[in-house]
Design a protein around this motif. Structure first.
Motif, PDB file in Angstrom:
ATOM      1  N   GLY A 268      16.389  54.941  45.420  1.00  0.00           N
ATOM      2  CA  GLY A 268      16.027  54.667  44.028  1.00  0.00           C
ATOM      3  C   GLY A 268      15.743  53.195  43.785  1.00  0.00           C
ATOM      4  O   GLY A 268      16.048  52.331  44.617  1.00  0.00           O
ATOM      5  N   GLY A 270      16.131  52.014  40.143  1.00  0.00           N
ATOM      6  CA  GLY A 270      16.263  52.424  38.744  1.00  0.00           C
ATOM      7  C   GLY A 270      15.992  51.309  37.742  1.00  0.00           C
ATOM      8  O   GLY A 270      16.493  50.203  37.888  1.00  0.00           O
ATOM      9  N   ASN A 302      20.832  50.554  38.469  1.00  0.00           N
ATOM     10  CA  ASN A 302      19.665  49.962  37.776  1.00  0.00           C
ATOM     11  C   ASN A 302      19.424  48.557  38.348  1.00  0.00           C
ATOM     12  O   ASN A 302      19.868  47.555  37.833  1.00  0.00           O
ATOM     13  CB  ASN A 302      19.813  49.954  36.253  1.00  0.00           C
ATOM     14  CG  ASN A 302      21.103  49.419  35.710  1.00  0.00           C
ATOM     15  OD1 ASN A 302      21.682  49.949  34.760  1.00  0.00           O
ATOM     16  ND2 ASN A 302      21.595  48.338  36.310  1.00  0.00           N
ATOM     17  N   ASN A 426       7.796  52.874  35.021  1.00  0.00           N
ATOM     18  CA  ASN A 426       7.236  53.978  35.822  1.00  0.00           C
ATOM     19  C   ASN A 426       6.395  53.518  37.011  1.00  0.00           C
ATOM     20  O   ASN A 426       6.005  54.345  37.837  1.00  0.00           O
ATOM     21  CB  ASN A 426       6.360  54.883  34.926  1.00  0.00           C
ATOM     22  CG  ASN A 426       7.215  55.724  33.985  1.00  0.00           C
ATOM     23  OD1 ASN A 426       8.405  55.920  34.230  1.00  0.00           O
ATOM     24  ND2 ASN A 426       6.613  56.206  32.918  1.00  0.00           N
ATOM     25  N   GLY A 431      12.151  57.490  41.443  1.00  0.00           N
ATOM     26  CA  GLY A 431      12.322  58.077  40.112  1.00  0.00           C
ATOM     27  C   GLY A 431      13.661  58.791  39.994  1.00  0.00           C
ATOM     28  O   GLY A 431      13.710  59.969  39.645  1.00  0.00           O
ATOM     29  N   TYR A 433      17.112  57.443  38.529  1.00  0.00           N
ATOM     30  CA  TYR A 433      17.929  57.305  37.322  1.00  0.00           C
ATOM     31  C   TYR A 433      17.399  56.119  36.533  1.00  0.00           C
ATOM     32  O   TYR A 433      17.332  55.002  37.041  1.00  0.00           O
ATOM     33  CB  TYR A 433      19.391  57.069  37.715  1.00  0.00           C
ATOM     34  CG  TYR A 433      20.408  57.249  36.596  1.00  0.00           C
ATOM     35  CD1 TYR A 433      20.363  56.472  35.442  1.00  0.00           C
ATOM     36  CD2 TYR A 433      21.423  58.188  36.709  1.00  0.00           C
ATOM     37  CE1 TYR A 433      21.294  56.645  34.436  1.00  0.00           C
ATOM     38  CE2 TYR A 433      22.367  58.372  35.706  1.00  0.00           C
ATOM     39  CZ  TYR A 433      22.294  57.593  34.562  1.00  0.00           C
ATOM     40  OH  TYR A 433      23.224  57.758  33.561  1.00  0.00           O
ATOM     41  N   ALA A 434      17.021  56.374  35.279  1.00  0.00           N
ATOM     42  CA  ALA A 434      16.598  55.287  34.380  1.00  0.00           C
ATOM     43  C   ALA A 434      17.575  55.249  33.220  1.00  0.00           C
ATOM     44  O   ALA A 434      18.203  56.266  32.899  1.00  0.00           O
ATOM     45  CB  ALA A 434      15.183  55.548  33.872  1.00  0.00           C
ATOM     46  N   SER A 453      11.558  60.051  35.731  1.00  0.00           N
ATOM     47  CA  SER A 453      12.870  59.892  36.347  1.00  0.00           C
ATOM     48  C   SER A 453      13.647  61.195  36.241  1.00  0.00           C
ATOM     49  O   SER A 453      13.607  61.853  35.187  1.00  0.00           O
ATOM     50  CB  SER A 453      13.605  58.765  35.592  1.00  0.00           C
ATOM     51  OG  SER A 453      14.851  58.555  36.166  1.00  0.00           O
ATOM     52  N   GLY A 473      15.973  63.454  41.895  1.00  0.00           N
ATOM     53  CA  GLY A 473      14.961  62.477  41.526  1.00  0.00           C
ATOM     54  C   GLY A 473      13.548  63.006  41.469  1.00  0.00           C
ATOM     55  O   GLY A 473      13.209  64.014  42.095  1.00  0.00           O
ATOM     56  N   TYR A 474      12.703  62.301  40.699  1.00  0.00           N
ATOM     57  CA  TYR A 474      11.257  62.487  40.729  1.00  0.00           C
ATOM     58  C   TYR A 474      10.702  61.722  41.942  1.00  0.00           C
ATOM     59  O   TYR A 474      11.353  60.885  42.526  1.00  0.00           O
ATOM     60  CB  TYR A 474      10.608  61.851  39.493  1.00  0.00           C
ATOM     61  CG  TYR A 474      10.609  62.659  38.215  1.00  0.00           C
ATOM     62  CD1 TYR A 474      11.568  63.618  37.935  1.00  0.00           C
ATOM     63  CD2 TYR A 474       9.627  62.418  37.243  1.00  0.00           C
ATOM     64  CE1 TYR A 474      11.553  64.318  36.739  1.00  0.00           C
ATOM     65  CE2 TYR A 474       9.608  63.108  36.040  1.00  0.00           C
ATOM     66  CZ  TYR A 474      10.577  64.054  35.795  1.00  0.00           C
ATOM     67  OH  TYR A 474      10.559  64.734  34.604  1.00  0.00           O
ATOM     68  N   SER A 477      12.148  59.869  45.229  1.00  0.00           N
ATOM     69  CA  SER A 477      13.616  59.912  45.175  1.00  0.00           C
ATOM     70  C   SER A 477      14.179  61.277  45.527  1.00  0.00           C
ATOM     71  O   SER A 477      15.409  61.455  45.517  1.00  0.00           O
ATOM     72  CB  SER A 477      14.112  59.488  43.789  1.00  0.00           C
ATOM     73  OG  SER A 477      13.940  58.104  43.611  1.00  0.00           O
TER      74      SER A 477
END
Ligand code: NAD
Length: 507
Positions: A268, A270, A302, A426, A431, A433-434, A453, A473-474, A477
């Protein structure tokens, strides 16, 4: 070499054991039975001491484990869910009762502070839940005249599980629990950086009542046993948590062997979006914990924070205050909340990214400017600690913004408008964890919808999550969604049976 751990493989409810072997000249200590007799050394990242000799599973060992799992499968899958659940629930008890021992092993092997060790509690929930969850089944239908149609959900057979080092028992439990509850048998490979808790749990498998071959636990390096599992012709499904790079290699190996089903939880990068109406103190506290918890070695962290221009100074000041008050030191000390990086490779990687970030943007904290980047670094193997690093004003295409660093390194950049920050958030191949921080409910929903995400925290940051919502994840991820409610699906095949019954008619 006092208290040196000898971590062995566990296949068909048997362990390798130490034995004295006569070589014709001398008696020497060896581990038997094994195909390769190879071991590797495990060093504690903080003390630098050698703590374990760990068995290196060979390709032949993978074959033995798969054969044991295959033999165990018919009887195991024929048991009722209640019978399959009993040893799982016993394992939950064991793990919870021995959590301090498990915490200590992880602190020694990969530097996770014992005070932050939630993994055993997490595993207890997984084993307990999947000890009772296996009753879900298929559907029936009378929609085809002359037929009673039905669908069955059945286990694959032998399932492979490959886990990373940053929370080994979390991944062990969230994959092994549903896989075997569903009736599969498993071959699990732990990470070469943190094999000790999987090895410890292997010592409890027989006592918990699992029949031989149901759970087989290997240790070793990915390019040997991991890749043998990924391309094994008799493994029908594989669940993997780890880096996107390795996920890609496993995908290729699966495609080039038997097209086994693969489930991925990967890396990730994030983003956290801090709008000007946010509670800035809370946002700084949450985002700092997200990136610096576990010394930045968290997939969901993040690592990119975007703050609205009008509140930039106040937010950064608060973030810096939290980052500067980490209790850095020996991970076996309960007061410490910031241990070393897991090993020399991780440590060197993080330092390399810090050097790159110094070239491309502004270094605000750590990294050898006004704070030390390292803590008593004493050589190749020990004290591999990196103090929190804050970068600002990094170009969006710089490597520290684009690539997963997996260390306590945050980039704080500034934005002006909602559209601008969504585009920046984006603009990544990840994608997972946001998070976003605002008091405006409509904006929170609007932005949540637009973030690419798998998970979004509103006024909270990772690792905040929930047991019953999908984790995954997207984009690069991952491909899977794990949760108490979802995970079992990964380990079940679907079969439709068209059952012709003359004279039955339609509904
Ligand atoms: P890694 O990909 O290097 O290793 C993970 C596992 O794969 C290890 O057991 C390793 O031995 C094995 N492996 C390596 N090469 C292999 C190959 N060719 N074939 C089969 N297996 C192979 O990852 P890591 O360094 O252990 O873990 C850190 C990574 O994991 C980060 O990218 C992090 O974001 C990710 N991660 C993701 C999640 C998630 O849930 N999405 C959770 C934790 C960690």
């Amino acid at each position: 070499m006092d208290n040196l751990i000898e971590a062995q493989l566990f296949i068909n409810n048997k362990v390798w054991f130490s034995a004295k072997i006569w070589t014709g000249i001398d008696m020497v200590s060896q581990l038997v039975p094994s195909s390769s007799n190879e071991t590797f050394d495990l060093y504690a990242p903080y003390s630098g001491k050698l703590i374990a000799k760990v068995a290196e599973a060979s390709v032949d060992d993978v074959d033995s484990a798969v054969a044991a799992a295959e033999t165990a499968f018919p009887a195991w899958s024929a048991l009722s869910p209640i019978e399959r659940g009993k040893p799982l629930k016993k394992l939950a008890e064991m793990v919870l009762a021995r959590k301090d021992e498990l915490a200590n092993l992880e602190a020694l092997s990969m530097g996770k502070p014992v005070g932050d060790y939630f993994d055993a509690g997490y595993a207890g929930v997984q084993f307990n839940y999947f000890g009772e969850a296996a009753y879900a089944q298929g559907n029936t239908s009378l929609n085809t005249p002359g037929f009673l149609n039905m669908s069955l959900r059945q286990p694959f057979g032998v399932v492979a599980i490959i886990i990373p080092w940053n929370a080994p028992l979390v991944f062990f439990s969230k994959k092994v629990g549903p896989a075997i509850a569903a009736g599969n048998t498993v071959v699990l490979k732990s990470s070469e950086k943190a094999p000790l808790t999987s090895w410890k749990v292997s010592q409890w498998i027989t006592e918990c009542g699992f029949p031989p071959g149901v759970i087989n636990i290997l240790s070793g390096h990915g390019h040997i046993s991991g890749s043998a599992m990924a391309s094994h012709m008799r493994i029908r499904a594989l669940s993997f948590t780890g880096s996107t790079r390795t996920g890609r290699a496993i995908q290729i190996a699966s495609a080039q062997s038997n097209l086994k089903k693969v489930v991925f939880e990967l890396g990730g990068k994030g983003p956290a979006l801090i709008f000007e109406d946010a509670d800035l103190e809370e946002a700084a506290k949450g985002t700092e914990h997200s990136i610096n918890g576990q010394s930045g070695q968290t997939c969901m962290a993040n690592s990119r924070v975007y703050v609205q221009e009008s509140v930039k100074e106040r937010f950064i000041e608060a973030f810096k205050k939290f980052a500067s008050s980490r209790r850095i030191g020996d991970p076996t000390d309960p007061i410490v909340n910031h241990g070393p990086q897991a090993d020399k490779v991780q440590y060197d990687t993080v330092l390399r990214y810090i050097a790159i970030g110094k070239e491309t943007g502004n270094l605000l904290l750590g990294g050898g400017s006004n704070e030390p980047a390292r803590n008593n670094y004493a050589g190749a193997k020990g004290n591999l600690t990196v103090h929190p690093v804050i970068f600002t004003d990094q170009p969006e295409d710089s490597r520290v913004v684009k690539e997963e660093i997996f260390g306590p390194v945050v980039v704080i950049n500034v934005f002006k408008t909602e559209e601008e920050v969504i585009a920046k958030a984006n603009d990544t191949e990840f994608g997972l964890y946001a998070s976003l921080w605002t008091k405006d409910l409509e904006r929170a929903l609007r932005v949540s919808k637009k973030l690419e995400s798998g998970m979004v925290g509103v006024n909270c940051a990772s690792p905040t999550g929930s047991w019953d919502l999908p984790f995954g994840g997207y984009k690069g991820s991952g491909t899977g969604r794990e949760s108490l409610l979802e995970s079992m699906e990964h380990y079940l095949e679907h079969k439709s049976i068209y059952f012709k019954v003359s004279g039955i008619g339609g509904i």
